[in-house]
Design an enzyme around this catalytic site. Structure first.
Site, PDB file in Angstrom:
ATOM      1  N   ALA A   1      66.119  61.074  40.967  1.00 37.40           N
ATOM      2  CA  ALA A   1      65.556  60.599  42.234  1.00 37.40           C
ATOM      3  C   ALA A   1      65.861  59.117  42.346  1.00 37.40           C
ATOM      4  CB  ALA A   1      64.047  60.838  42.260  1.00 37.40           C
TER       5      ALA A   1
ATOM      6  N   GLY B   1      50.438  58.419  39.539  1.00 37.84           N
ATOM      7  CA  GLY B   1      50.154  59.770  40.045  1.00 37.84           C
ATOM      8  C   GLY B   1      48.716  60.160  39.761  1.00 37.84           C
TER       9      GLY B   1
ATOM     10  N   LYS C   1      71.343  66.844  28.247  1.00 35.75           N
ATOM     11  CA  LYS C   1      72.522  66.989  27.373  1.00 35.75           C
ATOM     12  C   LYS C   1      72.233  67.979  26.245  1.00 35.75           C
ATOM     13  CE  LYS C   1      75.298  64.236  24.219  1.00 35.75           C
ATOM     14  NZ  LYS C   1      74.801  63.462  23.087  1.00 35.75           N
TER      15      LYS C   1
ATOM     16  N   LYS D   1      61.602  49.966  32.742  1.00 33.15           N
ATOM     17  CA  LYS D   1      61.759  50.871  31.590  1.00 33.15           C
ATOM     18  C   LYS D   1      61.967  52.316  32.030  1.00 33.15           C
ATOM     19  CE  LYS D   1      59.407  48.339  27.946  1.00 33.15           C
ATOM     20  NZ  LYS D   1      58.214  48.234  27.122  1.00 33.15           N
TER      21      LYS D   1
ATOM     22  N   TYR E   1      62.531  47.210  40.724  1.00 35.21           N
ATOM     23  CA  TYR E   1      62.717  48.588  41.204  1.00 35.21           C
ATOM     24  C   TYR E   1      64.183  48.837  41.566  1.00 35.21           C
ATOM     25  CZ  TYR E   1      61.800  52.775  44.124  1.00 35.21           C
ATOM     26  OH  TYR E   1      61.783  54.034  44.673  1.00 35.21           O
TER      27      TYR E   1
ATOM     28  N   GLY F   1      53.053  63.001  40.791  1.00 29.76           N
ATOM     29  CA  GLY F   1      53.110  62.014  41.869  1.00 29.76           C
ATOM     30  C   GLY F   1      53.220  62.696  43.228  1.00 29.76           C
ATOM     31  N   PHE F   2      53.425  61.907  44.254  1.00 37.22           N
ATOM     32  CA  PHE F   2      53.482  62.409  45.626  1.00 37.22           C
ATOM     33  C   PHE F   2      54.665  63.386  45.817  1.00 37.22           C
ATOM     34  CE2 PHE F   2      55.589  61.047  49.764  1.00 37.22           C
ATOM     35  CZ  PHE F   2      54.980  62.041  50.519  1.00 37.22           C
ATOM     36  N   VAL F   3      55.880  62.919  45.712  1.00 35.10           N
ATOM     37  CA  VAL F   3      57.038  63.799  45.938  1.00 35.10           C
ATOM     38  C   VAL F   3      57.146  64.832  44.825  1.00 35.10           C
ATOM     39  CG1 VAL F   3      59.540  63.921  46.268  1.00 35.10           C
ATOM     40  CG2 VAL F   3      58.301  61.947  47.138  1.00 35.10           C
TER      41      VAL F   3
ATOM     42  N   ARG G   1      51.825  51.384  50.859  1.00 35.14           N
ATOM     43  CA  ARG G   1      52.956  51.710  51.736  1.00 35.14           C
ATOM     44  C   ARG G   1      52.482  51.718  53.178  1.00 35.14           C
ATOM     45  NH1 ARG G   1      56.495  55.948  48.052  1.00 35.14           N
ATOM     46  NH2 ARG G   1      54.566  56.548  47.057  1.00 35.14           N
TER      47      ARG G   1
HETATM   48  P1  NAD Z   1      54.501  58.314  43.004  1.00 41.15           P
HETATM   49  O1  NAD Z   1      54.089  56.989  42.469  1.00 41.15           O
HETATM   50  O2  NAD Z   1      53.525  59.105  43.796  1.00 41.15           O
HETATM   51  O3  NAD Z   1      55.052  59.250  41.843  1.00 41.15           O
HETATM   52  C1  NAD Z   1      55.693  58.761  40.701  1.00 41.15           C
HETATM   53  C2  NAD Z   1      55.143  59.502  39.485  1.00 41.15           C
HETATM   54  O4  NAD Z   1      55.822  59.035  38.304  1.00 41.15           O
HETATM   55  C3  NAD Z   1      53.643  59.265  39.261  1.00 41.15           C
HETATM   56  O5  NAD Z   1      52.965  60.477  39.097  1.00 41.15           O
HETATM   57  C4  NAD Z   1      53.607  58.411  38.005  1.00 41.15           C
HETATM   58  O6  NAD Z   1      52.413  58.569  37.272  1.00 41.15           O
HETATM   59  C5  NAD Z   1      54.847  58.906  37.286  1.00 41.15           C
HETATM   60  N1  NAD Z   1      55.351  57.947  36.286  1.00 41.15           N
HETATM   61  C6  NAD Z   1      55.681  56.654  36.475  1.00 41.15           C
HETATM   62  N2  NAD Z   1      56.095  56.107  35.322  1.00 41.15           N
HETATM   63  C7  NAD Z   1      56.034  57.085  34.382  1.00 41.15           C
HETATM   64  C8  NAD Z   1      56.333  57.151  33.004  1.00 41.15           C
HETATM   65  N3  NAD Z   1      56.780  56.086  32.303  1.00 41.15           N
HETATM   66  N4  NAD Z   1      56.147  58.324  32.345  1.00 41.15           N
HETATM   67  C9  NAD Z   1      55.698  59.418  32.996  1.00 41.15           C
HETATM   68  N5  NAD Z   1      55.407  59.422  34.316  1.00 41.15           N
HETATM   69  C10 NAD Z   1      55.570  58.264  34.998  1.00 41.15           C
HETATM   70  O7  NAD Z   1      55.819  58.022  43.873  1.00 41.15           O
HETATM   71  P2  NAD Z   1      56.678  59.024  44.784  1.00 41.15           P
HETATM   72  O8  NAD Z   1      56.702  58.466  46.141  1.00 41.15           O
HETATM   73  O9  NAD Z   1      56.261  60.420  44.577  1.00 41.15           O
HETATM   74  O10 NAD Z   1      58.130  58.812  44.163  1.00 41.15           O
HETATM   75  C11 NAD Z   1      58.724  59.804  43.324  1.00 41.15           C
HETATM   76  C12 NAD Z   1      60.176  59.422  43.052  1.00 41.15           C
HETATM   77  O11 NAD Z   1      60.894  59.369  44.289  1.00 41.15           O
HETATM   78  C13 NAD Z   1      60.323  58.057  42.396  1.00 41.15           C
HETATM   79  O12 NAD Z   1      61.351  58.117  41.442  1.00 41.15           O
HETATM   80  C14 NAD Z   1      60.710  57.154  43.540  1.00 41.15           C
HETATM   81  O13 NAD Z   1      61.460  56.059  43.114  1.00 41.15           O
HETATM   82  C15 NAD Z   1      61.512  58.102  44.430  1.00 41.15           C
HETATM   83  N6  NAD Z   1      61.497  57.654  45.841  1.00 41.15           N
HETATM   84  C16 NAD Z   1      60.399  57.880  46.626  1.00 41.15           C
HETATM   85  C17 NAD Z   1      60.413  57.421  47.941  1.00 41.15           C
HETATM   86  C18 NAD Z   1      59.270  57.661  48.886  1.00 41.15           C
HETATM   87  O14 NAD Z   1      59.348  57.231  50.045  1.00 41.15           O
HETATM   88  N7  NAD Z   1      58.213  58.346  48.519  1.00 41.15           N
HETATM   89  C19 NAD Z   1      61.531  56.718  48.435  1.00 41.15           C
HETATM   90  C20 NAD Z   1      62.594  56.494  47.582  1.00 41.15           C
HETATM   91  C21 NAD Z   1      62.588  56.977  46.284  1.00 41.15           C
HETATM   92  N1  UDP Z   2      54.377  47.043  56.051  1.00 44.97           N
HETATM   93  C1  UDP Z   2      53.516  46.524  57.008  1.00 44.97           C
HETATM   94  N2  UDP Z   2      52.177  46.656  56.809  1.00 44.97           N
HETATM   95  C2  UDP Z   2      51.635  47.284  55.736  1.00 44.97           C
HETATM   96  C3  UDP Z   2      52.527  47.828  54.761  1.00 44.97           C
HETATM   97  C4  UDP Z   2      53.888  47.678  54.947  1.00 44.97           C
HETATM   98  O1  UDP Z   2      53.955  45.946  58.014  1.00 44.97           O
HETATM   99  O2  UDP Z   2      50.402  47.367  55.646  1.00 44.97           O
HETATM  100  C5  UDP Z   2      55.837  46.922  56.280  1.00 44.97           C
HETATM  101  C6  UDP Z   2      56.616  46.350  55.098  1.00 44.97           C
HETATM  102  O3  UDP Z   2      56.652  44.951  55.170  1.00 44.97           O
HETATM  103  C7  UDP Z   2      57.981  46.975  55.313  1.00 44.97           C
HETATM  104  C8  UDP Z   2      57.671  48.336  55.941  1.00 44.97           C
HETATM  105  O4  UDP Z   2      56.341  48.226  56.468  1.00 44.97           O
HETATM  106  O5  UDP Z   2      58.742  46.221  56.222  1.00 44.97           O
HETATM  107  C9  UDP Z   2      57.735  49.501  54.958  1.00 44.97           C
HETATM  108  O6  UDP Z   2      56.969  49.143  53.827  1.00 44.97           O
HETATM  109  P1  UDP Z   2      56.639  50.139  52.641  1.00 44.97           P
HETATM  110  O7  UDP Z   2      55.834  49.366  51.655  1.00 44.97           O
HETATM  111  O8  UDP Z   2      56.064  51.393  53.158  1.00 44.97           O
HETATM  112  O9  UDP Z   2      58.032  50.552  52.012  1.00 44.97           O
HETATM  113  P2  UDP Z   2      59.470  49.861  51.861  1.00 44.97           P
HETATM  114  O10 UDP Z   2      60.298  50.527  52.894  1.00 44.97           O
HETATM  115  O11 UDP Z   2      59.383  48.402  52.076  1.00 44.97           O
HETATM  116  O12 UDP Z   2      59.849  50.212  50.478  1.00 44.97           O
END
Ligand code: NAD
Ligand code: UDP
Length: 324
Positions: A113, A36, A104, A90, A144, A10-12, A185
Site C-alpha cells: 500500500a 488502528g 519470499k 521504520k 511518510y 486500521g481503516f483501509v 484528516r
Molecule cells: P490507519 O492508521 O487506519 O491504519 C494503519 C494500520 O497500521 C493501523 O491499524 C496501525 O495500528 C497499523 N500499524 C502501524 N504501524 C504498525 C507496525 N509497526 N506494526 C503493526 N501494525 C502497524 O490508516 P489507513 O488509512 O487505513 O492506511 C492504511 C494504509 O493505506 C497505509 O499504509 C497508508 O499509508 C495507505 N494509504 C492510505 C490512504 C488513505 O487515504 N486512507 C491514502 C494513501 C495511502
Molecule cells: N485540512 C483542513 N482542515 C482540517 C484538516 C485538513 O483544511 O481540519 C486540509 C489539509 O491542510 C490538506 C487537506 O485538507 O490540504 C487534506 O488533508 P488530510 O490531512 O486529510 O490529508 P492529506 O491529503 O494532506 O494527506
C-alpha cells in the site's frame, strides 16, 4: 488462500480483511494497534477464518505459510505520521523488508500500500504513475513520503533480485466508516466538527485541492489490482477534484449543520493540488470509482455519529472517575 494483511486493524486494512473473507479466504491480520483499533475488527471475533496477531511488524515475525501478503501497516494521516515519525520511517523500511521476506519465504504474491504522497507537492497535474514527484526530503512530511518511496524501491528490488511477485498500489485520499475520529484528516475533522456544531477548521485559504475516494470503491480497486499482473505502480483514487472549501460546504450540506467555517494556518509542505490520473486503472483493471463525495459522506454519517457518541461517553466516564 491464506492471506496476511499487515495493518489489518486500521481503516483501509479492516475493510480489506472483510472483502478477502467475503471471497472465502483465510485472513491473518497483524497489527500493533498504533493507529488502528480492535473496534474495527470486533465483528470478526467469532469468524473462524480470521486470526488477529498483535505484533509490531518492524520486529521480525512469522505467521506461517501464506499465499498473499498485503503490506498496509503504516500511520497514514499527517497528524499520526508526524506524531510517530520514527515508527513511520521504520514501518516503510524494516516493516517492508519483513513482509517482503515472508512473501519470499513462502512464495506468496505481494502488494504494497503506497500513496499519492510519493508525488509530494506535485508539479504535474493530474498525477500519472510516470511522474517522479516533488518531495521535500527533509520537511515534516518526509517521514511518510520517503518511507513510502523507500518501500516502493524495496518492493521493486525484491521483484528484481528475488523474483517476488509484487504489486504497488498508490492510494489517494480515501474515507468512509472506520476512519479514526481523531486522526486529523480533513473528512474526519469536518464531519466531527459539523456534527458537533463546532467551527470547521479550513487550513490556509481552502483553495488547495484533493479528490476523495469512498472506501468500498478503493477496496474494489485493491482487489482488482491484486488479481492482475501489473507490477508497476497503479493509482487508485477518485479523479473528481474539490477545493477544501468546497469539501467543507458539502459536509455542512450533508450533515445539515450550521457550523461556521474558520481559517487556520496551512501546515508546512501541504500539497496545493492532488488528483489521480486513473487511466491506467481504467484501461488495465476496468476499474473506476462509483460513489461520489456527497453520497459517500451520507453513507459515512451514521458511523461518525456513533463514533462521536462513543468518544463522548468515554470522556464522561473519565470525568466521573476523576470526580469520584
Ligand atoms: P490507519 O492508521 O487506519 O491504519 C494503519 C494500520 O497500521 C493501523 O491499524 C496501525 O495500528 C497499523 N500499524 C502501524 N504501524 C504498525 C507496525 N509497526 N506494526 C503493526 N501494525 C502497524 O490508516 P489507513 O488509512 O487505513 O492506511 C492504511 C494504509 O493505506 C497505509 O499504509 C497508508 O499509508 C495507505 N494509504 C492510505 C490512504 C488513505 O487515504 N486512507 C491514502 C494513501 C495511502
Ligand atoms: N485540512 C483542513 N482542515 C482540517 C484538516 C485538513 O483544511 O481540519 C486540509 C489539509 O491542510 C490538506 C487537506 O485538507 O490540504 C487534506 O488533508 P488530510 O490531512 O486529510 O490529508 P492529506 O491529503 O494532506 O494527506
Amino acid at each position: 488462500m491464506r492471506v496476511l494483511v499487515t495493518g489489518g486493524a486500521g481503516f483501509v486494512g479492516s475493510h480489506l480483511c472483510d472483502a478477502l473473507l467475503a471471497e472465502n479466504h483465510q485472513v491473518v491480520c497483524v497489527d500493533n494497534l498504533l493507529t488502528g483499533s480492535l473496534r474495527n475488527i470486533a465483528h470478526l471475533k467469532n469468524e473462524p477464518r480470521f486470526e488477529f496477531v498483535q505484533q509490531d511488524v518492524n520486529q521480525p515475525y512469522d505467521v506461517g505459510p501464506v499465499d498473499y501478503v498485503f503490506h498496509f501497516a503504516s500511520p497514514a494521516s499527517p497528524v499520526d505520521y508526524m506524531e510517530h515519525g520514527i515508527e513511520t520511517l521504520k514501518v516503510g523500511s524494516l516493516g517492508s523488508f519483513h513482509s517482503l521476506d515472508l512473501a519470499k519465504k513462502y512464495g506468496a504474491k505481494y502488494m504494497l500500500a503506497s500513496t499519492s504522497e510519493c508525488y509530494g507537492d506535485p508539479l504535474e497535474h493530474p498525477q500519472k504513475e510516470t511522474y517522479w514527484g516533488n518531495v521535500n526530503t527533509i520537511g515534516p512530511r518526509s517521514v511518510y513520503d520517503e518511507s513510502k518511496r523507500f518501500a516502493e524501491a524495496a518492493t521493486m528490488a525484491y521483484r528484481r533480485y528475488h523474483k517476488v511477485d509484487t504489486r504497488i498500489l498508490r492510494i489517494f485520499n480515501t474515507y468512509g466508516p472506520r476512519l479514526q475520529l481523531n486522526d486529523g484528516r480533513v473528512i474526519s475533522n469536518f464531519m466531527k466538527q459539523a456534527l458537533r456544531g463546532e467551527p470547521l477548521t479550513v487550513y490556509g485559504d481552502g483553495k488547495q485541492t484533493r479528490s476523495f475516494c469512498y472506501v468500498s470503491d478503493e477496496v474494489e480497486g485493491i482487489l482488482r489490482l491484486s488479481r492482475s499482473d501489473i507490477h508497476d505502480p497503479v493509482n487508485i483514487g477518485n479523479p473528481v477534484e474539490f477545493t477544501i472549501l468546497e469539501c467543507a460546504h458539502l459536509v455542512l450540506k450533508v450533515t445539515a449543520s450550521r457550523s461556521p467555517i474558520t481559517y487556520e494556518p496551512l501546515p508546512q509542505d501541504d500539497p496545493k493540488q492532488r488528483r489521480p490520473d486513473i487511466s491506467k486503472a481504467r484501461e488495465l483493471l476496468g476499474w473506476e470509482p462509483k460513489i461520489n463525495l456527497e453520497t459517500g459522506l451520507k453513507l459515512s454519517m451514521e458511523y461518525f455519529q456513533q463514533a462521536i457518541e462513543i468518544q463522548d461517553a468515554a470522556k464522561a466516564g473519565r470525568q466521573q472517575t476523576v470526580a469520584v
